[in-house]
Design an enzyme around this catalytic site. Structure first.
Site, PDB file in Angstrom:
ATOM      1  N   CYS A   1      -4.884   7.892  -9.501  1.00  0.00           N
ATOM      2  CA  CYS A   1      -5.947   7.204  -8.741  1.00  0.00           C
ATOM      3  C   CYS A   1      -7.276   7.929  -8.913  1.00  0.00           C
ATOM      4  O   CYS A   1      -7.372   9.128  -8.677  1.00  0.00           O
ATOM      5  CB  CYS A   1      -5.558   7.159  -7.268  1.00  0.00           C
ATOM      6  SG  CYS A   1      -6.917   6.662  -6.193  1.00  0.00           S
TER       7      CYS A   1
ATOM      8  N   CYS B   1      -8.463   9.639  -5.413  1.00  0.00           N
ATOM      9  CA  CYS B   1      -7.763  10.725  -4.724  1.00  0.00           C
ATOM     10  C   CYS B   1      -8.489  12.062  -4.966  1.00  0.00           C
ATOM     11  O   CYS B   1      -9.096  12.270  -6.015  1.00  0.00           O
ATOM     12  CB  CYS B   1      -6.315  10.817  -5.211  1.00  0.00           C
ATOM     13  SG  CYS B   1      -5.198   9.632  -4.402  1.00  0.00           S
TER      14      CYS B   1
ATOM     15  N   HIS C   1      -4.131   8.341  -0.051  1.00  0.00           N
ATOM     16  CA  HIS C   1      -4.059   7.135  -0.873  1.00  0.00           C
ATOM     17  C   HIS C   1      -3.397   5.952  -0.159  1.00  0.00           C
ATOM     18  O   HIS C   1      -3.730   4.794  -0.432  1.00  0.00           O
ATOM     19  CB  HIS C   1      -3.262   7.488  -2.133  1.00  0.00           C
ATOM     20  CG  HIS C   1      -3.223   6.415  -3.169  1.00  0.00           C
ATOM     21  ND1 HIS C   1      -4.303   6.145  -3.992  1.00  0.00           N
ATOM     22  CD2 HIS C   1      -2.251   5.534  -3.533  1.00  0.00           C
ATOM     23  CE1 HIS C   1      -3.982   5.158  -4.827  1.00  0.00           C
ATOM     24  NE2 HIS C   1      -2.750   4.767  -4.558  1.00  0.00           N
TER      25      HIS C   1
ATOM     26  N   ASN D   1     -13.807  -4.606   0.060  1.00  0.00           N
ATOM     27  CA  ASN D   1     -12.855  -5.608  -0.412  1.00  0.00           C
ATOM     28  C   ASN D   1     -11.483  -5.005  -0.231  1.00  0.00           C
ATOM     29  O   ASN D   1     -11.164  -4.004  -0.853  1.00  0.00           O
ATOM     30  CB  ASN D   1     -13.065  -5.913  -1.899  1.00  0.00           C
ATOM     31  CG  ASN D   1     -14.350  -6.669  -2.155  1.00  0.00           C
ATOM     32  OD1 ASN D   1     -14.733  -7.519  -1.364  1.00  0.00           O
ATOM     33  ND2 ASN D   1     -15.011  -6.353  -3.260  1.00  0.00           N
TER      34      ASN D   1
ATOM     35  N   SER E   1      -9.254  -3.539  -6.752  1.00  0.00           N
ATOM     36  CA  SER E   1      -8.409  -3.093  -7.854  1.00  0.00           C
ATOM     37  C   SER E   1      -7.763  -1.736  -7.586  1.00  0.00           C
ATOM     38  O   SER E   1      -7.026  -1.231  -8.406  1.00  0.00           O
ATOM     39  CB  SER E   1      -9.230  -3.046  -9.148  1.00  0.00           C
ATOM     40  OG  SER E   1     -10.459  -2.380  -8.938  1.00  0.00           O
TER      41      SER E   1
ATOM     42  N   HIS F   1      -6.401   2.671  -2.732  1.00  0.00           N
ATOM     43  CA  HIS F   1      -6.938   3.831  -2.002  1.00  0.00           C
ATOM     44  C   HIS F   1      -8.061   3.330  -1.074  1.00  0.00           C
ATOM     45  O   HIS F   1      -8.982   2.659  -1.532  1.00  0.00           O
ATOM     46  CB  HIS F   1      -7.493   4.875  -2.985  1.00  0.00           C
ATOM     47  CG  HIS F   1      -7.758   6.193  -2.326  1.00  0.00           C
ATOM     48  ND1 HIS F   1      -7.081   7.347  -2.641  1.00  0.00           N
ATOM     49  CD2 HIS F   1      -8.614   6.530  -1.321  1.00  0.00           C
ATOM     50  CE1 HIS F   1      -7.520   8.341  -1.884  1.00  0.00           C
ATOM     51  NE2 HIS F   1      -8.445   7.867  -1.072  1.00  0.00           N
TER      52      HIS F   1
ATOM     53  N   HIS G   1     -11.221   2.427   0.618  1.00  0.00           N
ATOM     54  CA  HIS G   1     -12.617   2.707   0.272  1.00  0.00           C
ATOM     55  C   HIS G   1     -13.485   1.486   0.519  1.00  0.00           C
ATOM     56  O   HIS G   1     -12.987   0.370   0.642  1.00  0.00           O
ATOM     57  CB  HIS G   1     -12.729   3.118  -1.199  1.00  0.00           C
ATOM     58  CG  HIS G   1     -12.497   1.998  -2.171  1.00  0.00           C
ATOM     59  ND1 HIS G   1     -11.236   1.482  -2.443  1.00  0.00           N
ATOM     60  CD2 HIS G   1     -13.348   1.275  -2.942  1.00  0.00           C
ATOM     61  CE1 HIS G   1     -11.331   0.514  -3.343  1.00  0.00           C
ATOM     62  NE2 HIS G   1     -12.607   0.355  -3.659  1.00  0.00           N
TER      63      HIS G   1
ATOM     64  N   GLN H   1     -17.721  -0.068  -0.537  1.00  0.00           N
ATOM     65  CA  GLN H   1     -18.803   0.101  -1.485  1.00  0.00           C
ATOM     66  C   GLN H   1     -20.130  -0.022  -0.739  1.00  0.00           C
ATOM     67  O   GLN H   1     -20.206  -0.654   0.316  1.00  0.00           O
ATOM     68  CB  GLN H   1     -18.729  -0.961  -2.577  1.00  0.00           C
ATOM     69  CG  GLN H   1     -17.407  -0.944  -3.329  1.00  0.00           C
ATOM     70  CD  GLN H   1     -17.436  -1.782  -4.597  1.00  0.00           C
ATOM     71  OE1 GLN H   1     -18.373  -1.704  -5.381  1.00  0.00           O
ATOM     72  NE2 GLN H   1     -16.417  -2.589  -4.786  1.00  0.00           N
TER      73      GLN H   1
HETATM   74  O1  LIG Z   1     -16.424  -3.295  -7.722  1.00  0.00           O
HETATM   75  P1  LIG Z   1     -14.987  -3.739  -7.797  1.00  0.00           P
HETATM   76  O2  LIG Z   1     -14.197  -3.439  -6.552  1.00  0.00           O
HETATM   77  O3  LIG Z   1     -14.286  -3.251  -9.022  1.00  0.00           O
HETATM   78  O4  LIG Z   1     -15.076  -5.326  -7.942  1.00  0.00           O
HETATM   79  C1  LIG Z   1     -14.865  -6.239  -6.907  1.00  0.00           C
HETATM   80  O5  LIG Z   1     -15.966  -6.276  -5.997  1.00  0.00           O
HETATM   81  C2  LIG Z   1     -17.219  -6.683  -6.544  1.00  0.00           C
HETATM   82  C3  LIG Z   1     -18.218  -6.776  -5.414  1.00  0.00           C
HETATM   83  O6  LIG Z   1     -17.831  -7.717  -4.417  1.00  0.00           O
HETATM   84  C4  LIG Z   1     -17.107  -8.018  -7.278  1.00  0.00           C
HETATM   85  O7  LIG Z   1     -18.310  -8.261  -7.958  1.00  0.00           O
HETATM   86  C5  LIG Z   1     -15.955  -8.012  -8.289  1.00  0.00           C
HETATM   87  O8  LIG Z   1     -15.801  -9.295  -8.839  1.00  0.00           O
HETATM   88  C6  LIG Z   1     -14.671  -7.589  -7.567  1.00  0.00           C
HETATM   89  O9  LIG Z   1     -13.584  -7.572  -8.454  1.00  0.00           O
END
Ligand SMILES: O=P(O)(O)O[C@H]1O[C@H](CO)[C@@H](O)[C@H](O)[C@H]1O
Ligand SMILES: O=P(O)(O)O[C@H]1O[C@H](CO)[C@@H](O)[C@H](O)[C@H]1O
Lengths: 383, 383
Positions: free
Chosen positions: B52, B55, B121, B185, B193, B196, B198, B200
């Site tokens: 990961c 981590c 994680h 997300n 994806s 873990h 988190h 943004q």
């Molecule tokens: O940045 P990540 O987590 O890889 O990507 C994810 O979040 C982003 C922001 O909402 C999107 O644009 C991507 O399509 C999604 O897969």
């Protein structure tokens, strides 16, 4: 030529149809993908499925039996989102009472139809040649004409249509409605629960958000540009520039719009002013069928898969003012989720939902890829 | 009491925050589902995953190594959607040249951070008690304070903050930006994806669409209601009515909003005017952490699964006029896709994309279900 610099920098593009912006990050296509993959298994479907509620002769949820139809077939959805009969409702917001503004609701009546594209369970629009998509365009035209308000400037044309209703194939409305949304959800990834080729037709007593926004923008453009149409000016500009054009015939152009959100989003735009389906001549209906076939086949060829998408026709409201109807401009959107392969899609999630839509590949790059996919359907003819 | 009639009829509800409508079809919950199911397998995750990139101690795509962090950790995304350095770009639309209006673009600069919630994680916000979510709220506050424009009316407060930056944990911006979007997300269904825990943090030189719309609506309300705040009037009304309230403490209320699009959408709203994270006292930061824990735990309890969602904080812009900052009102949206079980989600597809968002279950029904899910986390403590 686009400003070449836009191929390398993050930027926003403006969508004049909806008066909104989206974020484009061309450099981000290098990002590896480790997340969810779509199921890529292509099931072999039978031509007839005894369990499918859309196949000819089968019975549906509410017990009705489908006729042995030969081309298309429409019926009222057994699980309609809107209904023809319900109590009237409207709360009128008043300025003395903040509650009435903060908690506003309006009743919505309407009808939801399902319309099959073919009696054959295993076909998609990509498998059908233009001449076999034509009956679908004709059915859309009939069902639209059939629901036009008697007061619409289009009602006269609808009455003179060179298409006649077959028995059972276009239910007659009991009421007058404001708008008709024709749309298709194709593929499990787009929430489609039955692969039998079909679309939906929802008519409502209200003008929905998206066509409402577009109509306002188109009417504004028309009045500030001496009667010219936003989409006609746009399609002319695109045909002149070429870089976002995928394909065109005499009546329609297929374009990856400047403001596309979905990676391989396209729009089919009429090249001269057509307000709605009833404006089309027989030859133009075939042209629309051919444009749809081009989009569907190129999509499937792109990643060698049955390409998921949602598509929808925007055209004049069923009931609307002279100005609204004249400002309307026939076009058809395609929103497909796939980004890099049959199994890797674009997610419109956190940032997109909370802040602003975001895309990686540019519309110019997408158009170039789709221009290159014009050959025969990758999987050949369905038996 | 809502109008009881709304439980049975199709209707539209108005979203005063974005000035838009959505379609509600309460009777449609009876529809059987035969389409795509989400993968429900709950993987057992290790506390530490050597592969990961989030981590502690592991190295990331660009080669940097994470420190042995103990609570939270922030770094610049190796695949940022926006960059700090790029050529400037703006095309100014002119009325003589329709092309410049039809093909508008603006360059966008910015920074995209990733911020981990815990070194472990296998945890999620649902597993963390409020006191362990507090360091996340503190980190958000620091990173926000750190990016405020020197000219912002909030800059002084930011300077006096009772939180100090740890080494390495809040990168210092090189430029001034307009807005900061903090979002998470969660779950593969929401495009995440890496499990873990988190979020943004994207800062941009432009004000994105959604917070921009909200700000305009809030400013309008404020000026036409003698300085009152739309969301304060709204949350007071909801607390009085009760039927859409899920939970509250002294500082925040968790509500299924009147205008919710997603089946179990909620919003955490400040009960009195807070413009942004830097307005919170230490006690209020803990109150926010507790509200987030309540949402995450109830979501997981609802279907006995690790519930996917996208969430995002809306607050004052980093740089903005006095009026914009004063009209801002701290709240946090949660948009979860699940509808009926761990594997059956709501698809916002054809009609929703082409015409208008549509939901089945009412927000009142959703709030009642979430009120009932308040017990201990269904899966107990993670080892
Ligand atoms: O940045 P990540 O987590 O890889 O990507 C994810 O979040 C982003 C922001 O909402 C999107 O644009 C991507 O399509 C999604 O897969
Ligand atoms: O009517 P269907 O195909 O069962 O349902 C599908 O399309 C509808 C209209 O876009 C959506 O509301 C549903 O969420 C989706 O699953």
């Amino acid at each position: 030529m686009p400003d070449k610099v836009l191929d390398d920098i993050s930027h926003r593009r403006y969508n004049p149809l909806t008066d909104s912006w989206l974020l484009v990050s061309p450099h981000r296509t290098k990002r590896p993908w480790q997340g969810q993959q779509e199921a890529a298994v292509e099931r072999e479907l039978p031509e007839y499925d005894p369990k499918c509620y859309l196949c000819p002769g089968n019975s549906r949820a509410a017990g009705d039996r489908n006729p042995q139809y030969e081309k298309t077939f429409a019926f009222v959805n057994d699980y309609s989102a809107v209904k023809e009969q319900q109590p009237d409702y409207e709360n009128n917001p008043s300025s003395d009472d903040p509650e009435s503004w903060l908690l506003q609701a309006q009743g919505v009546k309407g009808v939801c139809y399902v319309l099959t594209f073919s009696p054959k369970h295993h076909l998609t629009l990509a498998d059908l040649p233009g001449k076999d998509i034509l009956p679908i365009v004709e059915h859309w035209t009939r069902i639209y004409a059939n629901h036009l308000s008697a007061a619409s400037p289009l009602a006269k044309l609808a009455g003179e249509l060179d298409l006649s209703l077959g028995p059972q194939d276009s239910p007659v409305p009991k009421d007058e409605y404001r708008y008709m949304q024709i749309f298709e959800n194709k593929g499990a990834a787009m929430g489609c629960s039955n692969p039998h080729p079909h679309c939906q037709v929802w008519t409502t007593s209200t003008l929905p958000e998206e066509p409402g926004k577009e109509l306002r923008q188109m009417a504004k453009y028309r009045s500030s540009h001496g009667g010219r149409h936003l989409l006609q000016d746009y399609v002319e500009l695109e045909l002149k520039k070429g870089e976002r054009v995928v394909w065109h015939n005499d009546t329609f152009a297929v374009v990856c719009p400047w403001w596309a959100i979905w990676p391989f989003e396209v729009v089919i735009i009429a090249r001269s002013h057509l307000r709605s389906l009833v404006d089309l001549s027989a030859a133009q209906r075939l042209h629309l069928a051919e444009a749809i076939q081009e989009v569907a086949r190129r999509y499937d060829n792109l990643f060698g898969t049955s390409f998921p998408y949602s598509s929808g026709l925007h055209q004049a409201p069923l009931a609307g003012s002279e100005e609204e109807v004249e400002s309307s401009y026939l076009h058809m959107h395609f929103y497909p989720p796939l980004l890099r392969s049959a199994t890797v899609r674009k997610f419109l999630v956190g940032y997109e939902l909370m802040a602003e839509p975001q895309r990686d590949i540019t519309p110019e790059q997408a158009a170039a890829r789709l221009r290159d996919c014009g050959g025969p359907l990758y999987r050949g003819k369905v038996a």
